[in-house]
Motif scaffolding. Structure first.
Motif, short mmCIF file in Angstrom:
data_model
loop_
_atom_site.label_atom_id
_atom_site.label_comp_id
_atom_site.label_asym_id
_atom_site.label_seq_id
_atom_site.Cartn_x
_atom_site.Cartn_y
_atom_site.Cartn_z
N ALA A 12 -6.74 -5.16 5.16
CA ALA A 12 -6.64 -4.22 6.14
C ALA A 12 -7.29 -3.07 5.65
CB ALA A 12 -5.25 -3.83 6.29
N GLU A 13 -8.06 -2.36 6.71
CA GLU A 13 -8.81 -0.89 6.60
C GLU A 13 -7.49 0.01 6.34
OE1 GLU A 13 -11.73 2.05 8.44
OE2 GLU A 13 -10.53 0.59 9.79
N THR A 14 -7.27 0.61 5.17
CA THR A 14 -6.20 1.30 4.79
C THR A 14 -6.53 2.80 4.77
OG1 THR A 14 -5.27 -0.44 3.93
CG2 THR A 14 -4.11 1.51 3.40
N LEU A 15 -5.71 3.66 4.89
CA LEU A 15 -5.69 5.15 4.60
C LEU A 15 -4.32 5.74 4.26
CD1 LEU A 15 -7.60 7.78 4.70
CD2 LEU A 15 -6.80 8.15 7.10
N VAL A 16 -4.55 6.55 3.16
CA VAL A 16 -3.38 7.16 2.86
C VAL A 16 -3.48 8.79 3.05
CG1 VAL A 16 -1.72 8.02 0.73
CG2 VAL A 16 -2.80 5.61 0.75
N LEU A 17 -2.30 9.24 3.76
CA LEU A 17 -2.31 10.61 4.09
C LEU A 17 -1.32 11.30 3.28
CD1 LEU A 17 -2.41 9.70 8.24
CD2 LEU A 17 -4.39 10.83 6.79
N GLU A 18 -1.91 12.38 2.51
CA GLU A 18 -0.98 12.94 1.67
C GLU A 18 -0.95 14.63 1.86
OE1 GLU A 18 1.13 14.73 -0.96
OE2 GLU A 18 0.99 12.53 -0.96
N ARG A 19 0.05 15.11 1.88
CA ARG A 19 0.18 16.46 2.39
C ARG A 19 -0.19 17.65 1.23
NH1 ARG A 19 5.66 18.53 4.10
NH2 ARG A 19 5.12 20.47 3.84
N ASP A 20 -0.18 17.19 0.06
CA ASP A 20 -0.57 17.92 -1.08
C ASP A 20 -1.99 17.98 -1.54
OD1 ASP A 20 2.08 18.63 -1.21
OD2 ASP A 20 2.68 17.42 -2.78
N ALA A 21 -2.34 18.84 -2.39
CA ALA A 21 -3.72 18.59 -2.74
C ALA A 21 -4.11 17.57 -3.74
CB ALA A 21 -4.16 19.80 -3.55
N SER A 22 -2.99 17.00 -4.28
CA SER A 22 -3.22 15.69 -5.00
C SER A 22 -2.06 14.84 -4.78
CB SER A 22 -3.41 15.84 -6.62
OG SER A 22 -2.27 16.70 -7.06
N PRO A 23 -2.26 13.41 -4.96
CA PRO A 23 -1.01 12.51 -4.69
C PRO A 23 0.04 12.41 -5.77
CG PRO A 23 -3.02 11.17 -5.29
CD PRO A 23 -3.45 12.55 -5.26
N LEU A 24 1.07 12.90 -5.84
CA LEU A 24 2.04 12.99 -6.94
C LEU A 24 3.13 12.53 -6.11
CD1 LEU A 24 1.05 16.20 -8.91
CD2 LEU A 24 0.77 13.73 -9.70
N GLY A 25 4.07 13.32 -5.42
CA GLY A 25 5.11 13.14 -4.83
C GLY A 25 6.16 13.04 -5.77
N THR A 26 7.43 12.40 -5.29
CA THR A 26 8.69 12.61 -5.91
C THR A 26 8.60 11.52 -7.23
OG1 THR A 26 10.00 12.84 -3.96
CG2 THR A 26 11.19 11.58 -5.67
N THR A 27 7.78 10.45 -7.08
CA THR A 27 7.72 9.71 -8.28
C THR A 27 7.16 10.44 -9.57
OG1 THR A 27 7.18 7.81 -6.93
CG2 THR A 27 6.40 7.55 -9.21
N ALA A 28 6.34 11.11 -9.42
CA ALA A 28 5.86 12.00 -10.50
C ALA A 28 6.68 12.79 -11.43
CB ALA A 28 4.47 12.96 -10.05
N MET A 29 7.84 13.08 -10.57
CA MET A 29 9.20 14.08 -11.30
C MET A 29 10.07 12.98 -11.88
SD MET A 29 9.39 16.73 -8.05
CE MET A 29 10.22 17.94 -9.25
N SER A 30 9.73 11.81 -11.88
CA SER A 30 10.76 10.67 -12.28
C SER A 30 10.34 10.27 -13.74
CB SER A 30 11.02 9.67 -11.45
OG SER A 30 9.65 8.67 -11.45
N THR A 31 11.21 9.36 -14.32
CA THR A 31 10.81 8.90 -15.63
C THR A 31 9.86 7.58 -15.27
OG1 THR A 31 12.76 7.44 -15.51
CG2 THR A 31 12.90 9.40 -16.76
N GLY A 32 9.57 7.40 -14.02
CA GLY A 32 8.79 6.23 -13.86
C GLY A 32 9.28 4.82 -14.18
N LEU A 33 10.37 4.52 -14.48
CA LEU A 33 11.32 3.25 -14.88
C LEU A 33 11.47 2.66 -13.61
CD1 LEU A 33 13.24 4.32 -17.84
CD2 LEU A 33 10.77 3.99 -17.78
N ILE A 34 10.81 1.40 -13.55
CA ILE A 34 11.10 0.24 -12.32
C ILE A 34 11.96 -0.83 -12.82
CG2 ILE A 34 9.91 -1.26 -10.80
CD1 ILE A 34 7.16 0.60 -11.39
N PRO A 35 13.00 -0.96 -12.37
CA PRO A 35 13.94 -2.20 -12.73
C PRO A 35 13.37 -3.29 -12.04
CG PRO A 35 14.91 -1.03 -10.97
CD PRO A 35 13.70 0.01 -11.16
#
Length: 464
Positions: free
Chosen positions: A36-59
């Motif tokens: 699919a032709e895909t586009l991400v729309l991000e409100r901030d100047a760079s894509p970080l979001g809540t994930t960037a504030m976490s430990t990044g651990l995926i169960p």
């Protein structure tokens, strides 16, 4: 909502994704892979979001990384852990579906997209019966986001930053026809899409919604992304979608006070404790860091001290967050318990009695009066450390009802034609309270729902 007849569509993409955090970037990888032709729309100047504030651990359960470590885990056991922590008050089918897809998500991120995940085998989080957390080398969400952004870049998926989705454009059949994008200069533009994925997290940054739905944590610090303003919930309700578990959230009882750095729970699980201003314990700290937030806030002054020793200090050096806390000057240290108590301005007798009582419990398999067992943990040995912490709201867990691939549902189970959600925008699997949050639930729903929703959205858009 903007009727299609009142919009001026300047272009069209097959899959539009609102939010460039972990869920949005994972959905983008999956949608693009599906053609699919895909586009991400991000409100901030760079894509970080809540994930960037976490430990990044995926169960994930049943990964090859677990198997190499001799860990015999299954999706069924993982789902049972999720349901146990949530006191059976979440959707068992969704919990099992996510658990069944979790290993494939981790393998896909590693093998197809060079995300450097490995098994965290040094400790086990509360509620997990097996070690099943997978993280990047420095165990940070920023590092995970960097790897996801690089992967999206390699697929040449455009990420349009400083592009806040202000509203949705709706066709007469409840189909999402597009989005209205607001730019920093005040201008707007309308973009059409074949399917839409809401990956814009929850409502933790909306003080009014927090006060309405989860007043018990309204007095806590919000340690999350400020873009979590509840847009997905608002749009979903306007479209007739059902929202569930709006009282559920991930709290944290160990945010370093005045420093904004989380002191992660391995220090507790390996035998550390929390005490109040009298040097006394006040709860079972090992139940989970989420429900501990309210207990900390209930203490005099709304704070506690996390107390531990050299062995736990060395364990914590594995984590970037802890090293950040050291650099910020959040730690107190002394060779003796009496000296540490003086630094903390807590009664020496109180802290000394607490430390002695805990060390005695380490030899006793029975739980203490709070229901916590210290059996098998190492006795305290100086030097001793403490960090002043408070209770915080990290992110909300209630949201839009979705099916097993993230398609948004109405109360009667019917799905909206081309609307998907994941991460904090979707109802999580933690049930209706902070006590139901099993460590990693947020990134499980972000990455696994992201992958599943991205694939399903591409199929819907390309078949239209």
């Amino acid at each position: 909502m903007i009727p299609l007849a009142q919009a001026s569509l300047l272009g069209q993409v097959e899959v539009a994704i609102v939010g460039g955090g972990g869920c949005g970037m994972t959905a983008a990888l999956a949608a693009a892979e599906a053609g699919a032709e895909t586009l991400v729309l991000e409100r901030d100047a760079s894509p970080l979001g809540t994930t960037a504030m976490s430990t990044g651990l995926i169960p994930a359960a049943g990964t090859r990384f677990q198997q190499a470590a001799g860990i015999d885990d299954t999706p069924e056991v993982f789902a049972a852990d999720v349901l146990g922590k949530a006191q059976q008050q979440t959707d068992p089918d969704i919990a099992l579906a996510l658990a069944q897809a979790s290993a494939a998500t981790v393998h896909w991120l590693v093998d197809a997209h060079d995300v450097p995940l490995t098994l965290v085998d040094s400790f086990r989080y509360p509620g997990h019966t097996h070690m099943r957390m997978h993280g990047t080398p420095n165990r940070t969400g920023r590092e995970l986001m960097g790897a996801l952004a690089n992967a999206v870049g390699r697929l040449e998926v455009p990420v349009l930053c400083e592009a806040r989705v202000a509203d949705l454009i709706i066709a007469e059949d409840d189909r999402i026809a597009g989005v209205r994008i607001a730019r920093p200069d005040g201008s707007t533009e309308d973009l059409g899409c074949g399917a839409l994925v809401l990956a814009c997290c929850g409502f933790g940054g909306n003080a009014e919604m927090v006060a309405e739905y989860i007043p018990e944590i309204a007095g806590g610090v919000f340690h999350g992304h400020p873009g979590n303003t509840g847009d997905a919930v608002r749009w979903g309700l306007e479209l007739g979608a059902q929202v569930l578990d709006m009282t559920g959230y991930q709290g944290h009882g160990g945010l370093a006070k005045d420093h904004g750095v989380p002191i992660l729970w391995p220090v507790i699980m390996q035998g550390g404790v929390q005490v109040n201003a009298q040097g006394e314990r006040f709860s079972n700290e090992a139940r989970g860091y989420s429900e501990q937030a309210v207990d900390v806030l209930r203490q005099p002054g709304g704070f506690a001290w996390t107390v531990y020793d050299q062995a736990r200090h060395e364990l914590m050096l594995e984590f970037d967050d802890y090293r950040d806390a050291i650099e910020a000057g959040a730690l107190r240290q002394h060779d003796t318990i009496a000296g540490l108590a003086a630094q903390l301005s807590v009664p020496v007798d109180g802290l000394a009695a607490t430390a002695a009582a805990v060390d005695a419990l380490r030899e006793d398999p029975a739980p203490d009066t709070f229901g916590r067992s210290f059996a098998g943990t190492q006795p305290f040995a100086g030097p001793y450390y403490a960090v002043k912490v408070t209770g915080a709201l990290f992110h909300t867990q209630g949201g839009l009802r979705v099916d097993a691939v993230g398609q948004v549902q109405r109360a009667d189970g019917r799905t909206l034609p081309n609307l998907f959600a994941g991460g904090g925008a979707a109802r999580g699997i933690s049930g209706p309270g902070a006590w139901g949050y099993l460590a990693g639930n947020g990134l499980l729903t972000a990455t696994t729902f992201g992958r599943l929703a991205g694939t399903a959205a591409a199929q819907v858009a390309r078949s239209a």
